[in-house]
Design a protein around this motif. Structure first.
Motif, PDB file in Angstrom:
ATOM      1  N   LEU A   1      11.928  -1.933   7.144  1.00  0.00           N
ATOM      2  CA  LEU A   1      11.083  -2.025   8.336  1.00  0.00           C
ATOM      3  C   LEU A   1      10.707  -3.473   8.648  1.00  0.00           C
ATOM      4  CD1 LEU A   1       9.964   0.308  10.168  1.00  0.00           C
ATOM      5  CD2 LEU A   1       7.758  -0.050   9.029  1.00  0.00           C
ATOM      6  N   GLY A   2      10.961  -4.373   7.670  1.00  0.00           N
ATOM      7  CA  GLY A   2      10.716  -5.790   7.893  1.00  0.00           C
ATOM      8  C   GLY A   2       9.315  -6.264   7.604  1.00  0.00           C
ATOM      9  N   VAL A   3       8.531  -5.491   6.842  1.00  0.00           N
ATOM     10  CA  VAL A   3       7.135  -5.872   6.628  1.00  0.00           C
ATOM     11  C   VAL A   3       6.799  -6.164   5.166  1.00  0.00           C
ATOM     12  CG1 VAL A   3       6.355  -4.645   8.676  1.00  0.00           C
ATOM     13  CG2 VAL A   3       6.381  -3.452   6.471  1.00  0.00           C
ATOM     14  N   HIS A   4       7.774  -6.023   4.268  1.00  0.00           N
ATOM     15  CA  HIS A   4       7.540  -6.264   2.844  1.00  0.00           C
ATOM     16  C   HIS A   4       8.770  -6.870   2.196  1.00  0.00           C
ATOM     17  CE1 HIS A   4       3.608  -4.764   1.610  1.00  0.00           C
ATOM     18  NE2 HIS A   4       3.748  -3.730   2.416  1.00  0.00           N
ATOM     19  N   TYR A   5       8.533  -7.481   1.030  1.00  0.00           N
ATOM     20  CA  TYR A   5       9.608  -7.954   0.175  1.00  0.00           C
ATOM     21  C   TYR A   5       9.914  -6.866  -0.857  1.00  0.00           C
ATOM     22  CZ  TYR A   5       7.323 -12.115   2.047  1.00  0.00           C
ATOM     23  OH  TYR A   5       6.718 -13.015   2.883  1.00  0.00           O
ATOM     24  N   ARG A   6      11.104  -6.909  -1.415  1.00  0.00           N
ATOM     25  CA  ARG A   6      11.489  -5.890  -2.387  1.00  0.00           C
ATOM     26  C   ARG A   6      10.539  -5.862  -3.586  1.00  0.00           C
ATOM     27  NH1 ARG A   6      16.285  -2.943  -4.007  1.00  0.00           N
ATOM     28  NH2 ARG A   6      17.223  -3.592  -2.023  1.00  0.00           N
TER      29      ARG A   6
ATOM     30  N   GLY B   1       0.827  -1.202   0.000  1.00  0.00           N
ATOM     31  CA  GLY B   1       0.000   0.000   0.000  1.00  0.00           C
ATOM     32  C   GLY B   1       0.859   1.249   0.000  1.00  0.00           C
ATOM     33  N   HIS B   2       1.888   1.278   0.857  1.00  0.00           N
ATOM     34  CA  HIS B   2       2.808   2.420   0.883  1.00  0.00           C
ATOM     35  C   HIS B   2       3.374   2.690  -0.512  1.00  0.00           C
ATOM     36  CE1 HIS B   2       2.877   2.417   5.277  1.00  0.00           C
ATOM     37  NE2 HIS B   2       3.733   3.427   5.274  1.00  0.00           N
ATOM     38  N   GLY B   3       3.849   1.618  -1.158  1.00  0.00           N
ATOM     39  CA  GLY B   3       4.473   1.788  -2.465  1.00  0.00           C
ATOM     40  C   GLY B   3       3.498   2.260  -3.530  1.00  0.00           C
ATOM     41  N   THR B   4       2.257   1.760  -3.476  1.00  0.00           N
ATOM     42  CA  THR B   4       1.258   2.178  -4.467  1.00  0.00           C
ATOM     43  C   THR B   4       0.881   3.640  -4.250  1.00  0.00           C
ATOM     44  OG1 THR B   4       0.409  -0.092  -4.393  1.00  0.00           O
ATOM     45  CG2 THR B   4      -0.891   1.531  -5.595  1.00  0.00           C
TER      46      THR B   4
ATOM     47  N   GLU C   1      12.312   5.217  -2.392  1.00  0.00           N
ATOM     48  CA  GLU C   1      12.737   5.084  -1.004  1.00  0.00           C
ATOM     49  C   GLU C   1      11.557   4.699  -0.114  1.00  0.00           C
ATOM     50  OE1 GLU C   1      15.746   7.648   1.191  1.00  0.00           O
ATOM     51  OE2 GLU C   1      13.854   8.285   2.140  1.00  0.00           O
ATOM     52  N   ASN C   2      10.411   5.296  -0.370  1.00  0.00           N
ATOM     53  CA  ASN C   2       9.209   4.959   0.394  1.00  0.00           C
ATOM     54  C   ASN C   2       8.935   3.463   0.291  1.00  0.00           C
ATOM     55  OD1 ASN C   2       6.602   4.763   1.507  1.00  0.00           O
ATOM     56  ND2 ASN C   2       5.928   6.677   0.597  1.00  0.00           N
ATOM     57  N   ALA C   3       8.977   2.922  -0.923  1.00  0.00           N
ATOM     58  CA  ALA C   3       8.709   1.500  -1.110  1.00  0.00           C
ATOM     59  C   ALA C   3       9.776   0.636  -0.446  1.00  0.00           C
ATOM     60  CB  ALA C   3       8.611   1.187  -2.597  1.00  0.00           C
TER      61      ALA C   3
ATOM     62  N   TYR D   1       6.527  -3.641  -7.791  1.00  0.00           N
ATOM     63  CA  TYR D   1       5.254  -3.745  -8.497  1.00  0.00           C
ATOM     64  C   TYR D   1       4.281  -2.650  -8.057  1.00  0.00           C
ATOM     65  CZ  TYR D   1       6.291  -8.304 -10.642  1.00  0.00           C
ATOM     66  OH  TYR D   1       6.813  -9.315 -11.405  1.00  0.00           O
ATOM     67  N   SER D   2       4.348  -2.265  -6.807  1.00  0.00           N
ATOM     68  CA  SER D   2       3.391  -1.275  -6.304  1.00  0.00           C
ATOM     69  C   SER D   2       3.681   0.118  -6.850  1.00  0.00           C
ATOM     70  CB  SER D   2       3.399  -1.265  -4.780  1.00  0.00           C
ATOM     71  OG  SER D   2       4.648  -0.871  -4.269  1.00  0.00           O
ATOM     72  N   VAL D   3       4.945   0.524  -6.890  1.00  0.00           N
ATOM     73  CA  VAL D   3       5.273   1.846  -7.426  1.00  0.00           C
ATOM     74  C   VAL D   3       4.838   1.940  -8.890  1.00  0.00           C
ATOM     75  CG1 VAL D   3       7.163   3.399  -8.061  1.00  0.00           C
ATOM     76  CG2 VAL D   3       7.134   2.319  -5.805  1.00  0.00           C
ATOM     77  N   ALA D   4       5.066   0.874  -9.652  1.00  0.00           N
ATOM     78  CA  ALA D   4       4.652   0.877 -11.062  1.00  0.00           C
ATOM     79  C   ALA D   4       3.134   0.967 -11.190  1.00  0.00           C
ATOM     80  CB  ALA D   4       5.173  -0.379 -11.755  1.00  0.00           C
ATOM     81  N   THR D   5       2.421   0.267 -10.320  1.00  0.00           N
ATOM     82  CA  THR D   5       0.957   0.328 -10.349  1.00  0.00           C
ATOM     83  C   THR D   5       0.466   1.728 -10.010  1.00  0.00           C
ATOM     84  OG1 THR D   5       0.776  -2.003  -9.746  1.00  0.00           O
ATOM     85  CG2 THR D   5      -1.152  -0.627  -9.338  1.00  0.00           C
ATOM     86  N   GLY D   6       1.048   2.319  -8.962  1.00  0.00           N
ATOM     87  CA  GLY D   6       0.652   3.676  -8.594  1.00  0.00           C
ATOM     88  C   GLY D   6       0.921   4.674  -9.694  1.00  0.00           C
TER      89      GLY D   6
END
Length: 658
Positions: free
Chosen positions: A414-419, A358-361, A406-408, A424-429
């Motif tokens: 932070l240990g809550v997501h994979y790279r 969600g952060h990345g999107t 950097e946000n993504a 994929y989320s930044v590209a979707t956003g």
């Protein structure tokens, strides 16, 4: 379509001058109120999905209010409306600041009423905002502006009333390796959000990415070298107090987090960064900010829907790294904890699947709007955060894309997501941002165009403007051939086709209609729908083609169940007949809200267009919002010559001036 009143059209003294504005930017003012709301919400009310929806609703209504007021003055419109342009009497100059104030106030009070949210005193905020308006602005101008803001907020509320944000969806976590399951931070949060009606996208899955690395299923994902490498990465750099993460990455991890109640959450941080940047832009007044914040907020609203569609509505609802590491098939670490933590020191992962972020999107959508709005990705600014583990920390950036990346990546640290979640989320956003900026708040008044110059065997395909046609019933009952869309009908059957991308309160729709046979029984019905609100009903003009060749016309509204109510008498159109293979032209205008004016006409193709043949007004509350447009066709149950084919051609749908 010109967005400002041409000077040649009116005498100079008939075009009001712009109304004086205060040094207080009312868009920035209410954005700050919004962020304070975010900080003071708790639980599901503070979920990033709901906050993004609130921002899109408030800033969308604020833009329509500011735009409507500005359209009446010499400077002209800011752009096309998002949902509505409120008309004003010629020669009047409504106060745009009052329009902004009331739009924001009304949206916020509707979403957070005092009885349920006593912590908010929006009336006091409204009074404070109004005190900044210059004394040269008359009470009449203030009242006119306030009325505009009230109306744009009402339109927003009605339009979003049935958007599924409040649906109850039961989510059952999976049990396969790789399936998301609760990590101790709560049950699945807002699992319905992938079903919410978008603010701009055609559908929630409009920009749904492929599975990570193009895998077919979750088993293949877990076996992929990329997944395994990314698990190893977050295992090392995302663990609590990791010695290899480094101070800068640790700072960035918390700088972007804002997961805890009491912070402005990820959408709020990006809105705050928008305000920081807006204050640096030369000539960026509250009108420019009304447009900028609307674009950003609409993109954030749809970013939430796009991300949650992937999280919950695909067959890969991916577990969080802490689950993957604790249940690792060959090297489990039951004591592993993420760097993400609460102020009491307990660690947590957000309570929803990992893919996509969600952060990345949000970040990709925000950066995508900003770089397109400014016309460059390069811009230097220093940003702030609310996160309690990064108090008084600022970070500086020189491109919007760098900030989004950097946000993504911060979610890995932070240990809550994979790279790959972030990639994929930044590209979707960014795809959401490109869509919003290309299709909304611009200068083009065209809502839909289609000459049907293509061949489609099932359905109607994609229009030249307005996107895909959405058809009701079996797609095999629709086709495009011979330069027209064709709907095949059986006795008692009804079929519909909508350009679902359209969102407008002010629609002017012209279409050509024909049949391959003369009617039998009670006739053939063809309706032109000028406004359709999901789960609320329609405004339509219905043509009845009679066995004697006569043509009847009636304005109607429908309720959510499709039950029709006449808005005007059913009338025979004098001198007009139809024949198989010949075309009729029909036109409907649906304009305004509370009340809505509906009017229609029908005439033979090639003949001179007549005046309006029927007009009605209506104030049915559930229909006083922005809707889409389309056509319906039906065949009476008493017909004896089925199947009958109705032809649809030369669709032209425009937004009226208001």
């Amino acid at each position: 379509m010109s967005l400002s009143v041409p000077s040649a059209a009116l005498a100079d003294d008939a075009i009001p001058r712009d109304v004086a504005v205060s040094e207080t930017d009312h868009v920035l003012y209410w954005n700050q109120v919004l962020l304070d709301v975010f900080r003071n919400l708790r639980g599901e009310n503070a979920s990033p999905t709901r906050l993004a929806r609130t921002a899109a609703m408030m800033h969308g209504a604020v833009y329509d209010g500011a735009n409507s007021a500005r359209c009446a003055t010499a400077s002209g419109c800011l752009g096309q409306p998002y949902l509505t342009r409120v008309p004003v009497a010629a020669g009047t100059a409504p106060d745009p600041s009052s329009a902004i104030d009331q739009a924001a106030y009304r949206v916020l009070t509707a979403l957070y009423p005092g009885g349920s949210f006593p912590q908010f005193d929006f009336a006091a905020k409204l009074r404070e905002a109004q005190q900044t308006i210059p004394g040269s602005v008359t009470q009449e101008q203030r009242d006119q502006g306030a009325a505009i803001g009230v109306k744009t907020a009402q339109v927003m509320a009605v339009t979003r009333a049935n958007d599924r944000a409040n649906d109850t969806v039961t989510y059952t976590p999976g049990t396969r390796p790789g399936d998301w399951r609760p990590t101790g931070s709560g049950d699945a949060l807002t699992p319905q959000w992938g079903l919410v009606r978008p603010f701009t996208m055609d559908t929630p899955n409009h920009f749904r990415p492929s599975h990570p690395m193009g895998v077919d299923d979750i088993g293949e994902l877990l076996a992929s070298p990329t997944y395994q490498a990314h698990v190893a990465e977050v295992r090392e750099v995302g663990r609590l107090n990791s010695a290899t993460r480094g101070a800068d990455k640790t700072q960035a991890a918390h700088f972007w987090a804002n997961d805890l109640d009491g912070t402005y959450k990820p959408p709020g941080q990006l809105l705050e960064h928008t305000a920081i940047i807006a204050r640096q832009l030369p000539g960026q007044d509250q009108f420019a900010n009304a447009k900028l914040f609307a674009l950003v907020s609409l993109a954030l609203g749809d970013a939430a829907i796009a991300a949650w569609d992937v999280k919950y509505r695909t067959d890969i609802d991916l577990w969080r790294p802490e689950t993957a590491i604790k249940l690792h098939p060959s090297d489990p670490d039951p004591n592993w904890q993420p760097e993400s933590r609460r102020t009491d020191g307990t660690t947590f992962s957000p309570p929803f699947p990992a893919f996509i972020s969600g952060h990345g999107t949000f970040a990709g959508a925000w950066a995508g709007v900003m770089k397109r709005y400014l016309g460059t990705d390069t811009f230097a600014w220093t940003a702030t955060t609310d996160d309690p583990f990064a108090r008084n920390v600022t970070r500086s950036f020189t491109t919007f894309s760098d900030a989004a990346r950097e946000n993504a990546l911060s979610r890995v640290w932070l240990g809550v997501h994979y790279r790959f979640d972030g990639e994929y989320s930044v590209a979707t956003g960014d795809k959401v941002a490109a869509w919003v900026t290309a299709n909304f708040l611009g200068t083009n008044a065209t809502l839909g165009l289609d000459s049907f110059a293509r061949s489609v065997d099932t359905g109607f395909g994609t229009a030249e403007a307005g996107g895909d046609w959405w058809v009701g019933g079996a797609a095999t009952d629709y086709a495009v051939r011979g330069g027209a869309g064709r709907i095949t009908l059986q006795p008692g059957a009804g079929r519909s086709a909508y350009l679902n991308r359209i969102r407008s309160t002010d629609t002017d729709f012209t279409v050509k209609l024909g049949t391959d046979k003369i009617a039998t029984g009670n006739g053939i019905y063809a309706s032109v729908v000028g406004r359709k609100l999901d789960d609320a009903g329609t405004y339509r003009a219905t043509l009845t083609l009679r066995p004697d060749g006569g043509v009847r016309l009636q304005l109607r509204r429908t309720d959510p169940a499709g039950v029709e109510t006449a808005l005007a008498p059913d009338q025979q159109i004098a001198g007009l007949t139809y024949q198989p293979g010949a075309l009729l032209r029909a036109r409907i205008q649906v304009t305004g809200t509370a009340p809505t004016t509906v009017r229609a006409k029908v005439w033979a193709d090639g003949a001179a267009e007549p005046g309006w043949q029927t007009t009605a007004t209506d104030q049915t509350a559930a229909l006083q919002g922005a809707g889409n447009a389309g056509v319906l066709a039906g065949l009476s149950g008493s017909a004896t010559n089925a199947p009958v084919t109705v032809a649809v051609d030369d669709v032209a749908i425009f937004r009226t001036a208001g």
